[in-house]
Structures are given as structure tokens and as C-alpha cells.
Design an enzyme around this catalytic site. Structure first.
Site, PDB file in Angstrom:
ATOM      1  N   HIS A   1     -59.823   6.637 -13.787  1.00 37.90           N
ATOM      2  CA  HIS A   1     -60.306   5.998 -12.391  1.00 37.90           C
ATOM      3  C   HIS A   1     -61.070   4.927 -12.801  1.00 37.90           C
ATOM      4  O   HIS A   1     -61.510   4.678 -14.640  1.00 37.90           O
ATOM      5  CB  HIS A   1     -61.146   7.121 -11.705  1.00 37.90           C
TER       6      HIS A   1
ATOM      7  N   GLU B   1     -56.732  11.282  -5.889  1.00 34.66           N
ATOM      8  CA  GLU B   1     -54.285  11.639  -5.193  1.00 34.66           C
ATOM      9  C   GLU B   1     -54.149  12.586  -6.114  1.00 34.66           C
ATOM     10  O   GLU B   1     -53.123  12.712  -4.759  1.00 34.66           O
ATOM     11  CB  GLU B   1     -54.524  10.233  -6.054  1.00 34.66           C
TER      12      GLU B   1
HETATM   13  N1  ACO Z   1     -52.143   8.748 -18.054  1.00 30.95           N
HETATM   14  C1  ACO Z   1     -52.316   8.537 -19.488  1.00 30.95           C
HETATM   15  N2  ACO Z   1     -52.849   8.061 -19.862  1.00 30.95           N
HETATM   16  C2  ACO Z   1     -53.730   6.642 -19.289  1.00 30.95           C
HETATM   17  C3  ACO Z   1     -54.325   7.329 -17.785  1.00 30.95           C
HETATM   18  C4  ACO Z   1     -53.554   7.995 -17.574  1.00 30.95           C
HETATM   19  N3  ACO Z   1     -53.423   8.498 -15.813  1.00 30.95           N
HETATM   20  N4  ACO Z   1     -55.238   6.176 -17.592  1.00 30.95           N
HETATM   21  C5  ACO Z   1     -55.193   6.003 -18.194  1.00 30.95           C
HETATM   22  N5  ACO Z   1     -54.886   5.368 -19.798  1.00 30.95           N
HETATM   23  C6  ACO Z   1     -54.652   5.157 -20.452  1.00 30.95           C
HETATM   24  C7  ACO Z   1     -54.495   3.211 -21.136  1.00 30.95           C
HETATM   25  O1  ACO Z   1     -53.081   3.327 -20.691  1.00 30.95           O
HETATM   26  C8  ACO Z   1     -55.528   3.156 -21.682  1.00 30.95           C
HETATM   27  O2  ACO Z   1     -54.800   3.353 -22.481  1.00 30.95           O
HETATM   28  P1  ACO Z   1     -55.515   2.543 -23.864  1.00 30.95           P
HETATM   29  O3  ACO Z   1     -56.600   2.049 -23.658  1.00 30.95           O
HETATM   30  O4  ACO Z   1     -54.140   2.166 -25.210  1.00 30.95           O
HETATM   31  O5  ACO Z   1     -54.297   1.008 -23.423  1.00 30.95           O
HETATM   32  C9  ACO Z   1     -56.713   3.450 -21.146  1.00 30.95           C
HETATM   33  O6  ACO Z   1     -55.824   4.819 -20.581  1.00 30.95           O
HETATM   34  C10 ACO Z   1     -58.309   2.767 -19.807  1.00 30.95           C
HETATM   35  O7  ACO Z   1     -57.080   2.753 -18.926  1.00 30.95           O
HETATM   36  P2  ACO Z   1     -57.600   1.216 -18.015  1.00 30.95           P
HETATM   37  O8  ACO Z   1     -56.055   0.978 -17.316  1.00 30.95           O
HETATM   38  O9  ACO Z   1     -58.587   0.787 -18.708  1.00 30.95           O
HETATM   39  O10 ACO Z   1     -58.098   2.710 -16.729  1.00 30.95           O
HETATM   40  P3  ACO Z   1     -58.838   1.855 -15.715  1.00 30.95           P
HETATM   41  O11 ACO Z   1     -59.786   2.475 -15.737  1.00 30.95           O
HETATM   42  O12 ACO Z   1     -58.747   0.575 -16.040  1.00 30.95           O
HETATM   43  O13 ACO Z   1     -57.693   2.384 -14.442  1.00 30.95           O
HETATM   44  C11 ACO Z   1     -56.222   3.025 -13.131  1.00 30.95           C
HETATM   45  C12 ACO Z   1     -57.713   3.630 -13.995  1.00 30.95           C
HETATM   46  C13 ACO Z   1     -55.840   2.639 -12.435  1.00 30.95           C
HETATM   47  C14 ACO Z   1     -56.611   5.038 -11.746  1.00 30.95           C
HETATM   48  C15 ACO Z   1     -55.999   4.045 -14.345  1.00 30.95           C
HETATM   49  O14 ACO Z   1     -56.210   5.631 -15.201  1.00 30.95           O
HETATM   50  C16 ACO Z   1     -54.400   4.517 -13.674  1.00 30.95           C
HETATM   51  O15 ACO Z   1     -53.157   3.869 -13.940  1.00 30.95           O
HETATM   52  N6  ACO Z   1     -54.078   5.695 -13.369  1.00 30.95           N
HETATM   53  C17 ACO Z   1     -52.684   6.544 -12.949  1.00 30.95           C
HETATM   54  C18 ACO Z   1     -52.819   6.064 -11.696  1.00 30.95           C
HETATM   55  C19 ACO Z   1     -53.131   6.772 -10.332  1.00 30.95           C
HETATM   56  O16 ACO Z   1     -53.511   8.578 -10.503  1.00 30.95           O
HETATM   57  N7  ACO Z   1     -54.422   6.237  -9.528  1.00 30.95           N
HETATM   58  C20 ACO Z   1     -55.436   6.498  -8.923  1.00 30.95           C
HETATM   59  C21 ACO Z   1     -56.658   6.219  -9.091  1.00 30.95           C
HETATM   60  S1  ACO Z   1     -57.521   6.875  -7.783  1.00 30.95           S
HETATM   61  C22 ACO Z   1     -57.572   5.826  -5.977  1.00 30.95           C
HETATM   62  O17 ACO Z   1     -57.099   4.911  -6.427  1.00 30.95           O
HETATM   63  C23 ACO Z   1     -58.630   6.217  -5.349  1.00 30.95           C
END
Ligand code: ACO
Length: 359
Positions: free
Chosen positions: A251, A307
Site C-alpha cells: 500500500h 482489496e
Molecule cells: N507484490 C510484490 N512486490 C511488491 C508488491 C506486491 N504486491 N507491492 C510492492 N512490491 C515491491 C515492488 O516491486 C518494489 O520493489 P523494488 O523496490 O524491488 O522495485 C517495492 O515493493 C516497493 O514498491 P512500490 O511500488 O514503491 O510500492 P508502493 O507503496 O508505491 O505501491 C502498490 C503500492 C501500488 C499498492 C503496490 O504495493 C502494488 O502494486 N500492490 C499490488 C496491487 C494491489 O494490491 N493494489 C491495491 C492497493 S490498495 C488500494 O488501492 C485501496
């Protein structure tokens, strides 16, 4: 420059506080867990809009009647909308239906009309595309119970209605997310509730906001096909090794478990007596996913988000996965409209700047 406005504070709000490190969501002074237990969609709307106590009281009854009136008014539009809905996805159909609402509707204040119309439009569009006749709203039912009835064509059990009500309360308000910000930008120009909500809804059409619960179910289906809970660890490892993200985890703001995940998981557990839900599989996937994410991303606390259990709960209620986003909007519209009022009362035209880098 701050792309994405991350960390930029653009408003003061009394509506909610997200404690990302502690994994807490406070809505107008009350923890989301307490609110989801104590009130209904009508109650949380009264709480957000008027600051009532959020429990069953006269304000709640008032809104219950107003929403019933709005549902009936929106239903009057369904026959005209049906031919225009052909081929439209659910969120686009809802956008069209809202835009077609009369601005002044039998004396109903616009926010009651808009919030009240959403479930009617979602259900009628779904039935139209399935070749079923629309179901007229029931004036004596609560919003959540009537939504299930209008979708299915028959009344849901009290437990099911209560579970959907708890979902709508849980997602009603969540700070300055993309759709809420869109509503506030439009409201800051002096535009009314309807255009502000249409803008907010449009922000849900992209995959980055509000779009993960469908893919969460796709993930559970894939784990089930691979062999069920015992296969979860292997399947998750393969996903991460392929560089894919696990849906329903991580998140932008929460660094601890999203508190809404716990509320919704508990609601699915209560439904289990009726044989609904895939909780065993979901629990196994959550356990293995958290362990795998901790191994793969030791420096990044990645926890379960709202979610994940939204998907399990709405699936348990028999709601098709492409309706998850408009059902989310059915709850969140209460928060959007509260922000619209707040923006009007306390805000200023939102007009940031851009750095010119052209020729
Ligand atoms: N699975 C695997 N790896 C992940 C996940 C995940 N669900 N979420 C983040 N990471 C990793 C990224 O690949 C990144 O790795 P890196 O630094 O080696 O590239 C690191 O963790 C940080 O990722 P960011 O994109 O900076 O995380 P951010 O906090 O910006 O993103 C997000 C949040 C978009 C929700 C992300 O966690 C994601 O894509 N999750 C999966 C989709 C999801 O569940 N969306 C619903 C969100 S809740 C809502 O919208 C109400």
C-alpha cells in the site's frame, strides 16, 4: 517538483486520519473497526456529512428515507438508459447514469440524490447486460439490502445484507486518495455534487485505484487450479520469481496491515455458517504471501491491503468480479460527498503549477 503530490498537504480535513505506520484508520474520530460494527451505510453517511454519532438514530432514519426516495427517482430513468448502456462496462454505465440524473430532483438535496442513485444504476445495468428485467427498489429496505435484492431479484439473508453494509461503511472514507482528490478539484471550482462525483468515479476507471479485488480472485483461482492451499507457497514463489506483484498486498500509505482487511476478514468469517467464502484458501494464500514478501523484500514492509478481503467478501456475496469497482463506489460516494462539502466550506480553488520543459 513533487510528481504524484506524494507528501504534499493540500487540505485540512476532519473526515479521516490514516496512520500508515500504526495500521490505523480513524474516521471523524472513530476507529474504522468500531464504526463498521456500530453503523450502516446510512449511519456512516449521516456521520460523515453531518457529524451525527454514526449509530442508529433519527439522522440515520432520515437518510434511510431520503435514499429510498432517491433510489426510486433513479429507477425512473432506467428505461431511458438501458439502450445507451449497451456494450458499456459497469463503471462507464454508472458514470453515464449519474450524469443523466436531474440536477433538481423533487426537492432532494443533491448529495442524497447522487448517493441514493448509485446502487440502482449499478444493479439495473448489471441486469440489463444479463438480459434480466430491472428490479424496482424497495422503499423499506436499507441501502445495502436493497442493492443485493436489486442485483439478485430476491432478498438476501440478513447476514448477507449486514456483511455488505459493513463493507460499505469500511470503505466509505479514506483521506486524499485519487478519486477523492478529483472530487475536491472539481468542487474547488464551485461546481456541484454531481460533476464532482462523476469526476471521482472516472478516477476509478484506471487500474491503479480501486481495481485490485478482481485480480485477487484471479490469483485465488490460479492457486486453486494449481492444487489448493498446499500449492500456495510454490505458486507464490513462481509469481515473485517471474517479477510479478501479488495482488492485495502492499500500500502507498500503510506500512502495517491495512485495518480494513481485518474488518472484512471477520465479516467473511461470520458468513461461513451459510457456506459462503473461500476463507481457508484465502488464509493460506495470505500466510504464504506475507512470508514470501518478507523473504523477497526484507527492507520493505509489505502487508495485506483492503482489496484482498474485499475480493473474498464480495465473492462470498455472489457479486460478479467486474462489479467490485462500482460496489466500492457505492460506499465511497459518501466520503466523496463529505469532501465536496468540506472543500466548499474551507477550501480554495485548487490550481497547482507545472514546470515548463518544452521548446
Ligand atoms: N507484490 C510484490 N512486490 C511488491 C508488491 C506486491 N504486491 N507491492 C510492492 N512490491 C515491491 C515492488 O516491486 C518494489 O520493489 P523494488 O523496490 O524491488 O522495485 C517495492 O515493493 C516497493 O514498491 P512500490 O511500488 O514503491 O510500492 P508502493 O507503496 O508505491 O505501491 C502498490 C503500492 C501500488 C499498492 C503496490 O504495493 C502494488 O502494486 N500492490 C499490488 C496491487 C494491489 O494490491 N493494489 C491495491 C492497493 S490498495 C488500494 O488501492 C485501496
Amino acid at each position: 517538483m513533487t510528481p504524484g503530490l506524494e507528501g504534499v498537504v493540500v487540505a485540512e480535513t476532519i473526515l479521516s486520519k490514516i496512520d500508515g505506520a500504526g495500521g490505523r484508520l480513524i474516521v471523524r474520530g472513530r476507529p474504522v473497526e468500531e464504526l463498521a460494527e456500530a453503523t450502516t451505510f446510512e449511519g456512516v453517511a449521516a456521520f460523515l456529512w453531518r457529524g451525527s454519532n454514526g449509530s442508529d438514530d433519527a439522522e440515520e432514519t432520515d437518510l434511510r428515507q431520503a435514499f429510498a426516495g432517491a433510489r426510486s427517482l433513479a429507477f425512473d430513468r432506467v428505461a431511458e438508459l438501458a439502450p445507451l448502456w449497451r456494450g458499456l462496462a459497469p463503471v462507464a454505465a454508472l458514470r453515464l447514469g449519474l450524469a443523466a440524473l436531474p440536477a433538481d430532483a423533487r426537492g432532494l438535496p443533491p448529495r442524497q440524490l447522487v448517493a441514493g442513485a448509485v446502487p440502482v444504476l449499478v444493479a439495473a445495468h448489471h441486469r440489463a447486460r444479463s438480459g434480466d428485467p430491472p428490479v424496482a427498489p424497495g422503499p423499506s429496505l436499507r441501502h445495502a439490502a436493497d442493492l443485493l435484492r436489486m442485483l439478485r431479484g430476491e432478498r438476501a439473508t440478513d447476514d448477507e445484507s449486514a456483511a455488505l453494509d459493513a463493507y460499505l461503511v469500511t470503505v466509505a472514507e479514506h483521506g486524499m486518495n485519487a478519486s477523492t482528490f478529483a472530487a475536491r478539484v472539481v468542487a474547488s471550482t464551485g461546481a456541484g455534487e454531481l460533476p464532482a462525483v462523476v469526476a471521482a468515479l472516472s478516477a476509478l476507471e484506471g487500474p491503479l485505484h480501486g481495481g485490485a479485488p478482481g485480480p485477487v480472485l484471479d490469483m485465488l483461482d490460479a492457486v486453486e487450479a494449481a492444487g489448493g492451499p498446499e500449492a500456495a507457497r510454490r505458486w507464490i514463489e513462481e509469481e515473485l520469481a517471474a517479477g510479478r506483484r501479488l495482488m492485495g498486498f502492499g500500500h502507498r500509505v500503510y506500512r502495517a496491515r491495512d485495518p480494513r482487511a481485518a474488518v472484512l476478514r471477520e465479516r467473511v468469517a461470520r458468513l461461513r455458517g451459510t457456506g459462503a467464502g473461500r476463507l481457508d484458501l484465502a488464509d493460506a494464500v495470505e500466510r504464504e504471501a506475507l512470508a514470501a514478501l518478507a523473504r523477497h523484500k526484507p527492507d520493505r514492509p509489505l502487508q495485506t491491503n483492503v482489496e484482498f478481503y474485499t475480493a473474498i467478501l464480495l465473492d462470498a456475496l455472489g457479486i460478479p468480479r467486474d462489479l467490485f469497482t462500482p460496489i466500492f463506489a457505492t460506499g465511497r460516494v459518501a466520503g466523496w460527498l463529505a469532501h465536496v462539502s468540506e472543500q466548499r466550506r474551507t477550501g480554495r480553488l485548487i490550481r497547482p503549477s507545472a514546470e515548463y520543459v518544452g521548446p
